[in-house]
Motif scaffolding. Sequence first.
Motif, PDB file in Angstrom:
ATOM      1  N   ILE A  54      -4.605   9.852   2.636  1.00 23.45           N
ATOM      2  CA  ILE A  54      -3.980  10.761   1.676  1.00 23.45           C
ATOM      3  C   ILE A  54      -2.462  10.681   1.834  1.00 23.45           C
ATOM      4  O   ILE A  54      -1.912  11.138   2.844  1.00 23.45           O
ATOM      5  N   ASP A  55      -1.826  10.059   0.878  1.00 21.07           N
ATOM      6  CA  ASP A  55      -0.356   9.897   0.898  1.00 21.07           C
ATOM      7  C   ASP A  55       0.130   9.366   2.251  1.00 21.07           C
ATOM      8  O   ASP A  55       1.184   9.781   2.750  1.00 21.07           O
ATOM      9  N   THR A  56      -0.648   8.464   2.821  1.00 21.81           N
ATOM     10  CA  THR A  56      -0.338   7.974   4.166  1.00 21.81           C
ATOM     11  C   THR A  56       0.861   7.017   4.150  1.00 21.81           C
ATOM     12  O   THR A  56       0.841   6.005   3.459  1.00 21.81           O
ATOM     13  N   SER A  57       1.888   7.373   4.918  1.00 23.16           N
ATOM     14  CA  SER A  57       3.049   6.491   5.042  1.00 23.16           C
ATOM     15  C   SER A  57       3.346   6.227   6.508  1.00 23.16           C
ATOM     16  O   SER A  57       3.055   7.060   7.374  1.00 23.16           O
ATOM     17  N   LYS A  58       3.887   5.034   6.773  1.00 22.41           N
ATOM     18  CA  LYS A  58       4.291   4.697   8.133  1.00 22.41           C
ATOM     19  C   LYS A  58       5.622   3.951   8.082  1.00 22.41           C
ATOM     20  O   LYS A  58       5.741   2.925   7.407  1.00 22.41           O
ATOM     21  N   VAL A  59       6.596   4.485   8.760  1.00 18.56           N
ATOM     22  CA  VAL A  59       7.897   3.838   8.825  1.00 18.56           C
ATOM     23  C   VAL A  59       8.137   3.399  10.266  1.00 18.56           C
ATOM     24  O   VAL A  59       8.004   4.199  11.197  1.00 18.56           O
ATOM     25  N   TYR A  60       8.418   2.121  10.460  1.00 19.35           N
ATOM     26  CA  TYR A  60       8.815   1.628  11.788  1.00 19.35           C
ATOM     27  C   TYR A  60      10.331   1.592  11.829  1.00 19.35           C
ATOM     28  O   TYR A  60      10.983   1.244  10.848  1.00 19.35           O
ATOM     29  N   ARG A  61      10.876   1.946  12.969  1.00 18.30           N
ATOM     30  CA  ARG A  61      12.325   1.805  13.139  1.00 18.30           C
ATOM     31  C   ARG A  61      12.565   0.780  14.232  1.00 18.30           C
ATOM     32  O   ARG A  61      12.108   0.952  15.353  1.00 18.30           O
TER      33      ARG A  61
END
Length: 232
Positions: A5-12
């Motif tokens: 559900i609206d899954t987001s993943k940001v790598y830094r």
Amino acid sequence: MIEFIDTSKVYRSDGKEIKALDQINLKINKGDIFGVIGFSGAGKSTLLRTVNLLETPTSGKVLVDGVDLTTYSAQELREKKKEIGMIFQHFNLLNSKTVFENVAMPLLLSKVPKNEIRQRVMEVLRYIGLEDRSNAYIHQLSGGQKQRVGIARALVTNPKILLCDEPTSALDPQTTKSILNLLKKVNVEYNITILLITHEMEVIREICNKVAVMENGRVIETGNVLEIFSNP
Ligand code: ADP
Ligand code: ADP
């Protein structure tokens, strides 16, 4: 069974932000063999790994049987993880241990009694057709046999979900066929829902009933395999 559900993943990394998952909405139903296809870097691996919390979403959530596993205590999570098996492109087996020891590992870790371990390991080795290799070391096996051991290790805890990370990408075409047939059998006979990522169209055509196409962290198309990959 599994819902993004609206899954987001940001790598830094190095001060840069990489959006590996960009608001994914996807539903995998019980009994599906659900394939996710896309080029390298599309976000497939990250998506798969959010299901068993090898990666945590930056925002949005992933539900397994209606539950967001990030809300579970460590103890609850350990129990739940037994219901989620995983297999890998490069098998991720312990090369210095035998077939038996590799498959027994998840049961040893959860302190199952020794005689029960023996019984369950031999049962699953019989099922995947490697009963006679139980004392062989991993380095003595072919690629296809190694993946069978990977599947056995995943099945030994009686999971409800099997996550497959490029399960046949390191195998030749003939071995690929036999592993895919085994996964099909596992789906039906063990009643396991399969979520599989791949960059190979043939894998999707061969065993998946549903497919999602990923590009740059987004799902750009989803549906039944026959609809999406029907030849014009
Ligand atoms: P795929 O499985 O489709 O090849 P990945 O999920 O592995 O895609 O990667 C998606 C994007 O996220 C890529 O740009 C990749 O380089 C980046 N990425 C994946 N894991 C990490 C990480 N641990 N740290 C930084 N960037 C990552
Ligand atoms: P796979 O064969 O599964 O696609 P990858 O080469 O994409 O494997 O990634 C291997 C590991 O490296 C994964 O754990 C992934 O999260 C990590 N990774 C991938 N891309 C990056 C990146 N740009 N920076 C840091 N780690 C990364």
